[in-house]
Scaffold this motif. Structure first.
Motif, PDB file in Angstrom:
ATOM      1  N   PHE A 704       0.833  -1.208   0.000  1.00 48.19           N
ATOM      2  CA  PHE A 704       0.000   0.000   0.000  1.00 48.19           C
ATOM      3  C   PHE A 704       0.867   1.257   0.000  1.00 48.19           C
ATOM      4  O   PHE A 704       0.578   2.204  -0.705  1.00 48.19           O
ATOM      5  CB  PHE A 704      -0.892   0.014   1.247  1.00 48.19           C
ATOM      6  N   ALA A 705       1.887   1.252   0.840  1.00 45.38           N
ATOM      7  CA  ALA A 705       2.728   2.436   1.010  1.00 45.38           C
ATOM      8  C   ALA A 705       4.186   2.038   0.776  1.00 45.38           C
ATOM      9  O   ALA A 705       4.939   1.823   1.718  1.00 45.38           O
ATOM     10  CB  ALA A 705       2.528   3.010   2.407  1.00 45.38           C
ATOM     11  N   PRO A 706       4.575   1.917  -0.490  1.00 41.92           N
ATOM     12  CA  PRO A 706       5.896   1.360  -0.780  1.00 41.92           C
ATOM     13  C   PRO A 706       7.076   2.195  -0.311  1.00 41.92           C
ATOM     14  O   PRO A 706       8.098   1.646   0.076  1.00 41.92           O
ATOM     15  CB  PRO A 706       5.902   1.226  -2.310  1.00 41.92           C
ATOM     16  N   HIS A 707       6.942   3.520  -0.309  1.00 46.35           N
ATOM     17  CA  HIS A 707       8.117   4.343   0.000  1.00 46.35           C
ATOM     18  C   HIS A 707       8.454   4.365   1.484  1.00 46.35           C
ATOM     19  O   HIS A 707       9.581   4.124   1.870  1.00 46.35           O
ATOM     20  CB  HIS A 707       7.910   5.780  -0.488  1.00 46.35           C
ATOM     21  N   ILE A 708       7.471   4.678   2.286  1.00 45.07           N
ATOM     22  CA  ILE A 708       7.740   4.810   3.723  1.00 45.07           C
ATOM     23  C   ILE A 708       8.197   3.478   4.299  1.00 45.07           C
ATOM     24  O   ILE A 708       9.074   3.429   5.173  1.00 45.07           O
ATOM     25  CB  ILE A 708       6.496   5.354   4.484  1.00 45.07           C
ATOM     26  N   THR A 709       7.654   2.386   3.780  1.00 42.64           N
ATOM     27  CA  THR A 709       8.048   1.084   4.317  1.00 42.64           C
ATOM     28  C   THR A 709       9.491   0.741   3.924  1.00 42.64           C
ATOM     29  O   THR A 709      10.204   0.129   4.710  1.00 42.64           O
ATOM     30  CB  THR A 709       7.086  -0.025   3.850  1.00 42.64           C
ATOM     31  N   GLU A 710       9.900   1.165   2.727  1.00 45.19           N
ATOM     32  CA  GLU A 710      11.298   0.970   2.329  1.00 45.19           C
ATOM     33  C   GLU A 710      12.228   1.698   3.286  1.00 45.19           C
ATOM     34  O   GLU A 710      13.230   1.159   3.749  1.00 45.19           O
ATOM     35  CB  GLU A 710      11.565   1.518   0.919  1.00 45.19           C
ATOM     36  N   GLU A 711      11.858   2.943   3.565  1.00 43.41           N
ATOM     37  CA  GLU A 711      12.696   3.783   4.416  1.00 43.41           C
ATOM     38  C   GLU A 711      12.822   3.181   5.814  1.00 43.41           C
ATOM     39  O   GLU A 711      13.920   3.060   6.363  1.00 43.41           O
ATOM     40  CB  GLU A 711      12.096   5.197   4.472  1.00 43.41           C
ATOM     41  N   LEU A 712      11.696   2.790   6.367  1.00 43.35           N
ATOM     42  CA  LEU A 712      11.713   2.235   7.720  1.00 43.35           C
ATOM     43  C   LEU A 712      12.422   0.882   7.747  1.00 43.35           C
ATOM     44  O   LEU A 712      13.090   0.533   8.702  1.00 43.35           O
ATOM     45  CB  LEU A 712      10.281   2.109   8.255  1.00 43.35           C
ATOM     46  N   TRP A 713      12.262   0.143   6.655  1.00 37.52           N
ATOM     47  CA  TRP A 713      12.914  -1.160   6.523  1.00 37.52           C
ATOM     48  C   TRP A 713      14.424  -0.985   6.550  1.00 37.52           C
ATOM     49  O   TRP A 713      15.140  -1.706   7.227  1.00 37.52           O
ATOM     50  CB  TRP A 713      12.464  -1.797   5.211  1.00 37.52           C
ATOM     51  N   GLN A 714      14.850   0.022   5.811  1.00 36.56           N
ATOM     52  CA  GLN A 714      16.282   0.313   5.786  1.00 36.56           C
ATOM     53  C   GLN A 714      16.773   0.735   7.170  1.00 36.56           C
ATOM     54  O   GLN A 714      17.826   0.296   7.627  1.00 36.56           O
ATOM     55  CB  GLN A 714      16.557   1.429   4.773  1.00 36.56           C
ATOM     56  N   LYS A 715      15.961   1.534   7.841  1.00 34.72           N
ATOM     57  CA  LYS A 715      16.344   2.001   9.179  1.00 34.72           C
ATOM     58  C   LYS A 715      16.426   0.839  10.165  1.00 34.72           C
ATOM     59  O   LYS A 715      17.120   0.914  11.166  1.00 34.72           O
ATOM     60  CB  LYS A 715      15.350   3.052   9.683  1.00 34.72           C
ATOM     61  N   LEU A 716      15.690  -0.225   9.893  1.00 36.93           N
ATOM     62  CA  LEU A 716      15.789  -1.415  10.742  1.00 36.93           C
ATOM     63  C   LEU A 716      17.092  -2.168  10.476  1.00 36.93           C
ATOM     64  O   LEU A 716      17.399  -3.140  11.146  1.00 36.93           O
ATOM     65  CB  LEU A 716      14.617  -2.364  10.487  1.00 36.93           C
ATOM     66  N   GLY A 717      17.802  -1.740   9.449  1.00 37.79           N
ATOM     67  CA  GLY A 717      19.110  -2.330   9.196  1.00 37.79           C
ATOM     68  C   GLY A 717      19.157  -3.248   7.992  1.00 37.79           C
ATOM     69  O   GLY A 717      20.154  -3.928   7.758  1.00 37.79           O
ATOM     70  N   HIS A 718      18.072  -3.291   7.207  1.00 39.84           N
ATOM     71  CA  HIS A 718      18.067  -4.183   6.048  1.00 39.84           C
ATOM     72  C   HIS A 718      18.725  -3.517   4.851  1.00 39.84           C
ATOM     73  O   HIS A 718      18.605  -2.324   4.660  1.00 39.84           O
ATOM     74  CB  HIS A 718      16.637  -4.579   5.682  1.00 39.84           C
TER      75      HIS A 718
END
Length: 799
Positions: A704-718
Motif C-alpha cells: 500500500f505504502a511502498p516508500h515509507i516502508t522501504e525507508e523504515l525497513w532500511q532504518k531497521l538495518g536491512h
RNA sequence: GCCCGGGUGUUGGAACUGGUAGACAAAAUUGACUUAAAAUCAAUUGGGAUUUAUUCCCGUGAGGGUUCGAGUCCCUCCCCGGGCACCA
C-alpha cells in the motif's frame, strides 16, 4: 527523532529502485511469470486524473502483493495516445497533436513515476510510435487477408461535429459519445471487421472466464443472442418472398400484417406493383432524414404506410394480409422485416390500433378468450390457432416452426465493428485502390504506412479524412501491378490500437514482428487485468475478438486474453462524477506535494471497496496521513533485544496477516487498511515493540505504502528492498483464541456477555448462562423450551 | 420498459456461510499542552426513556413473511446510481 517527511523519502526510493533495477523482470528467465496489467491511459489532457491514480494504485497493490508472494511480476505501462480524444484536445489547444500529445505523455510519465508503481519502463508502449502502429496496420492486413475486414457502403452513424463516423458502441442515446451531438445517418463506404462471425464464441467463453460478473452480464447483453425461427411469407401474384425473424413462432396464427423497414430491398423490386408509390416514396425519404435520436424520441408514436395492392400470405392459415413500411422496423436487425402480431406485441398493438388493423388473440393465459386492451406477451395456451389450439405456447414454438417448414434461427444484437475514421490522428489504413486490381492490401514490407505531417489536421467534413488533402500521401504505386494507385485516406479506430497492446508489452522493443511467439505464450494470457467498468463492452470485447482471430491465424495458442479481469468502481467527488466541465477534477500533483504518494495511495484505497468505487472528500485524507505518521513514530518503540512473547499481540498480528492477505486477494483494500490501522493502534499502546512485530507490520503495509516502508525497513538495518521480502503466512496455532466472549441471548435478544474458555461445552455454557444475574431476571420461574448453542459465539435461551 | 448495482450514524464506510449493527476513518464538541493557532494527546457522539453509571425500548428505504435469532433469506412496493433500449 526526525519527523516523517514523505517528499524526500519518496524521491530517494524512486531513484534507488531505478538504479538498482528493483522492478525489472527478466522476461526470458522468469520462473513464475505473473502478468499484472492495468488499462493504459489516454493522454488527452495535460496530466493524470486522480481517477487514473485510483485505478493504477489498486492494480499496483495487487502486483506488489503477488511479487512478495514469489511471482515474477511483469507490470508494464504505456500510452493509448492516438484517437479522437487526443485529437480533439489538440484542436481545442490549437497545437499539433504530434507536439502536444508527446508533451502530455511526458507529463503523464513524470506523474506515474511519482506514484511508485512496479512499472518496468523498458517495455513502455506508445500507440502513436511507428514501431507500434506498424503492427496495428499489420493486424489490419491479417484480418483483410482472412476475409475478416471488408469494405461496404452502408448507412452509418455520422457525427456532424466530430465529422467522422462512429462505431455502434460509440453512439449513446442517438448522440455522439464524445461531444453529445445528435448523430445522423449517412451512406458511406466504410471498413468493417466481422466481429459478428465470433458472436457465438464470444458469448460461450463467458461461461468460463474469470471476470467480474457485472462485466460478463454487460457483454452478454451487448451480444444479445435470441433464438427463434425464420419464416417466409409469400407475396401474392409474384415470385417474391419476405423472410422474417421471430422469437415467437407460436403466435404465427395471430400475425395479421407484415412490416418491412424503409431500407428493405424488396420495396424497389415491387415498385411497379405498389399502387400508392408516391406516398410510400415520400415516407421513406422522410424517415431517412430523421436522426437516430428523433427516431427514438418518437418511440410512442409509430408511423407507417401500407403498400397498397401488395398482399402477403400467412403460411399458417393461408390468410391474405396487408404489408406496411414503417421505420420502427430496423433494417440492420434480423431480416429487416417482421411479422406483426398485435395481440402479443405491444408495438404491433399500438400500430394496429392507430391504423385500425385486425387484432387476434392466439395465446391465452387461461385458455379463454378476452377483449384485449393491451398486448399479452407472456406464455399461455394457444387459441384461434387451428389444430394447435389447446397446446402450450412454449411447445407450440417448435411445432408451428415445423408446420410451416421454417428454419430455427438465431440472431445477435452485435453488429460488425466499424473501424474507419475520417480523421487525422490515427494509423492510416494500409490499403491501396488501383483501377486495374481494385482494393489491394499494402505489402507487409512497406509498413508502416507513416502518418504524414499535415499542418491543417482538423477534420474537413464531407466524409473525407484530412489525409485526402495530401497528394504526396495519396499518390502511390499499386503493389500488385505497379501501376498508379491511391491510398486509403481513412485512419483506423483507436480501439484497434488498444485491442492488442498487451501482446506488444513483452515484445515492446522487437523490430521485425509484432510479438515474439514464445515469449507471448510464456506470459500471456494476462494473469490479472484491472480496469474501468466503462470499457465492459467496447475495449474488452474487441480485445477478446482480436485474441480469437490471432489464435485462428495460428499466431498464438490461446483464445481469451485475460485469465482474470476485475472492474474497479468509479471515484466520485462529494457524491458527483468528476468532470472537466464541472471543474471538480482532483489533480494528484497537489496531494503528492502536500502529503506524498503513499498517503494519496492509501487514502484512495481506504475510501471504499475498490470494486465499488468511492467518494473523495478532501478532509478525509488527513486520516491516512496521520496513520503513516503513527507508523513512522512507532519506530522509536522498537526494541531489538526484546523477544518476550505477548500472546495477545501474537494473535492480533496473525489475525491481521490472514485478514490483509484475504482482503488483497479480493481487492478489498479498504478493510485491509482498516485492519492495519487496528494493529498500529494496538502496537502504539505497547511501551516497547519487538522488531519482529514491527517488521511483519511493515511487510503487510508495503504494497500500500511502498516508500515509507522501504525507508523504515532500511532504518531497521536491512540492505535489500522490502519488496523482495516474502509475504508472511498466518500461523494457525497462533490464531486460536483461548478465551472468547460468549453472547447470551434470551429469545434472540442480547442480554449479557461473558468471558469463557473457547472450548466450553453446550451444557457448561448453558449452566453458566442461566446462573448470570441478568439472565436470572429473565428466565426465573419460566420454562426453558430450547437452548441454541453456537460454539465460539453465542448461546440463546428460548422461554 | 428491460438488465445490473445499491439504500446502514452528521459524512466515507464495516459486519464471515443468518448469530454482539455501526469496525476503521472523517467531522463535531469538551479537556490537556501552547502567549495563540496548527499539530499532538485524552474523552464523548444513532434516537428515546429511566430509579441517570443501570437498565429498558426503538433503530440498517417502507410494509409483510420465514426463523430461537434477519442489515443479511423470501414476497410486495418506494427511491438512487449505472448500462441497454422500437432487437421482433
Amino acid at each position: 527523532m526526525e519527523n516523517y517527511k514523505p517528499q524526500g523519502i519518496e524521491k530517494k526510493w524512486q531513484k534507488i529502485w531505478e538504479r538498482r533495477k528493483t522492478f525489472q523482470v527478466n522476461l526470458k528467465k522468469a520462473k513464475k511469470p505473473y502478468y499484472n496489467l492495468m488499462m493504459f491511459p489516454y493522454p488527452s489532457a495535460e496530466g493524470l486524473h486522480v481517477g487514473n491514480v485510483y485505478a493504477f494504485t489498486g492494480s499496483d497493490i495487487y502486483g506488489r502483493f503477488r511479487k512478495m508472494q514469489g511471482y515474477d511480476v511483469f507490470e508494464p505501462i504505456g500510452f493509448d495516445a492516438f484517437g479522437i480524444h487526443s485529437e480533439n484536445f489538440a484542436i481545442q489547444k490549437k497545437i499539433h497533436p504530434k507536439v502536444l500529445i508527446q508533451k502530455n505523455v511526458n507529463n503523464f510519465r513524470r506523474q506515474l513515476k511519482n506514484l511508485g508503481c512496479l512499472f518496468d519502463w523498458r517495455y513502455e508502449v506508445d500507440t502513436t510510435k511507428p514501431n507500434y502502429y506498424t503492427w496495428t496496420q499489420w493486424l489490419f492486413l491479417q484480418l483483410f487477408k482472412s476475409g475478416l475486414a471488408y469494405r461496404k457502403k452502408a448507412p452509418v452513424d455520422w457525427c456532424p461535429s466530430c465529422k467522422t463516423v462512429l462505431a455502434d458502441e460509440q453512439v449513446i442515446d442517438g448522440k455522439c459519445e464524445r461531444c453529445d451531438t445528435n448523430v445522423i445517418q449517412k451512406e458511406l463506404e466504410q471498413w468493417f471487421f466481422k466481429i459478428t462471425k465470433y458472436a457465438e464464441r464470444l458469448l460461450k467463453n463467458l461461461d468460463w472466464i474469470n471476470w467480474s460478473e457485472r462485466t460478463k452480464v454487460a457483454q452478454k447483453n451487448w451480444i444479445g443472442r435470441s433464438e427463434g425461427a425464420q419464416i417466409e411469407f409469400k407475396i401474392q401474384n409474384s415470385k417474391f418472398k419476405i423472410p422474417v425473424f421471430t422469437t415467437r413462432p407460436d403466435t404465427l396464427f395471430g400475425c395479421t400484417y407484415l412490416i418491412i423497414s424503409p431500407e428493405h430491398r424488396l420495396i424497389e423490386n415491387l415498385k411497379l406493383k405498389i399502387k400508392n408509390w408516391d406516398e410510400v416514396q415520400k415516407y421513406i425519404k422522410e424517415s431517412k432524414k430523421k436522426t437516430e435520436s428523433e427516431r427514438t424520441e418518437l418511440i410512442k408514436e409509430k408511423t407507417g404506410v401500407e403498400l397498397k395492392r401488395i398482399k402477403a400470405v400467412n403460411p399458417a392459415n393461408q390468410e391474405e394480409i396487408p404489408v406496411f413500411v414503417a421505420d420502427y422496423v430496423l433494417v440492420s436487425y434480423g431480416t429487416g422485416a417482421i411479422m406483426a402480431v398485435p395481440g402479443h406485441d405491444q408495438r404491433d398493438f399500438d400500430f394496429a390500433k392507430k391504423y385500425n388493423l385486425l387484432i387476434v388473440e392466439v395465446i391465452s393465459p387461461d385458455g379463454k378468450e378476452h377483449i384485449l386492451t393491451e398486448s399479452y406477451t407472456g406464455e399461455g395456451i394457444l387459441i384461434n390457432s387451428g389444430k394447435f389450439n389447446g397446446i402450450e405456447s412454449e411447445k407450440a414454438k417448435l411445432e408451428i416452426t415445423k408446420f410451416v417448414k421454417a428454419k430455427k434461427a438465431v440472431n445477435y444484437h452485435l453488429r460488425d465493428w466499424l473501424i474507419s475514421r475520417q480523421r487525422y490522428w490515427g494509423p492510416p489504413i494500409p490499403i491501396i485502390y488501383c483501377k486495374k486490381c481494385g482494393i489491394v492490401p499494402a505489402s507487409e514490407k512497406d509498413l508502416p504506412i507513416e502518418l504524414p505531417h499535415v499542418k491543417n489536421f482538423r477534420p474537413a467534413g464531407a466524409g473525407k479524412s484530412p489525409l485526402a488533402s495530401v497528394p504526396n500521401f495519396v499518390k502511390t504505386k499499386c503493389p500488385k501491378c505497379k501501376g498508379p494507385g491511391q491510398r486509403e485516406t481513412d485512419v483506423s479506430d483507436t480501439f484497434l490500437d488498444s485491442s492488442w497492446y498487451f501482446f506488444r508489452y513483452p515484445s515492446a522493443n522487437l523490430k521485425n514482428s509484432p510479438f515474439d511467439k514464445k515469449l507471448t505464450e510464456k506470459w500471456l494470457p494476462v494473469d490479472m487485468y484491472i480496469g474501468g467498468q466503462e470499457h465492459a463492452v467496447l475495449h474488452l470485447l474487441y480485445t477478446r475478438f482480436m485474441t480469437m482471430v490471432l489464435k485462428d491465424l495460428s499466431h498464438i495458442n490461446f483464445e481469451e486474453p485475460f485469465k482474470k479481469f476485475r472492474a474497479h468502481g468509479l471515484l466520485t467527488k462529494e457524491g458527483t462524477k468528476m468532470s472537466k466541465s464541472k471543474g471538480n477534477v482532483v489533480n494528484p500533483d497537489d496531494y503528492y506535494k502536500k502529503y506524498g504518494a503513499d498517503t494519496l495511495r492509501m487514502y484512495l484505497m481506504f475510501l471504499g471497496p475498490f470494486s465499488e468505487g468511492g467518494d473523495w472528500q478532501d478532509r478525509g485524507i488527513m486520516g491516512t496521513y496521520r496513520f503513516l505518521n503513527k507508523v513512522w513514530n512507532l519506530r522509536s518503540k522498537v526494541n531489538y533485544g526484546l523477544s518476550i512473547k505477548n500472546k495477545e499481540l501474537d494473535r492480533l498480528i496473525h489475525k491481521t496477516i490472514k485478514k490483509v492477505t484475504e482482503d488483497i486477494e479480493n481487492l478489498k483494500y479498504n478493510t485491509a487498511i482498516s485492519a492495519l490501522m487496528i494493529l498500529a493502534n494496538e502496537l502504539e499502546k505497547e511501551e516497547k515493540i519487538s522488531s519482529e512485530y514491527y517488521s511483519l507490520f511493515l511487510i503487510l503495509l508495503a504494497p500500500f505504502a511502498p516508500h515509507i516502508t522501504e525507508e523504515l525497513w532500511q532504518k531497521l538495518g536491512h540492505k535489500e528492498s522490502i519488496s523482495l521480502e516474502k509475504w508472511p503466512e498466518p500461523r494457525p496455532e497462533l490464531l486460536k483464541e483461548e478465551k472468547i466472549t460468549l453472547i447470551i441471548q434470551v429469545n434472540g435478544k442480547v442480554r449479557d456477555k461473558i468471558e469463557v474458555s473457547a472450548d466450553i461445552s453446550k451444557e457448561k455454557a448453558r449452566d453458566l448462562a442461566v446462573s448470570q444475574k441478568k439472565i436470572k431476571n429473565w428466565v426465573e420461574g419460566k420454562e426453558i423450551k430450547k437452548v441454541i448453542f453456537v460454539p465460539n459465539k453465542l448461546i440463546n435461551i428460548v422461554i
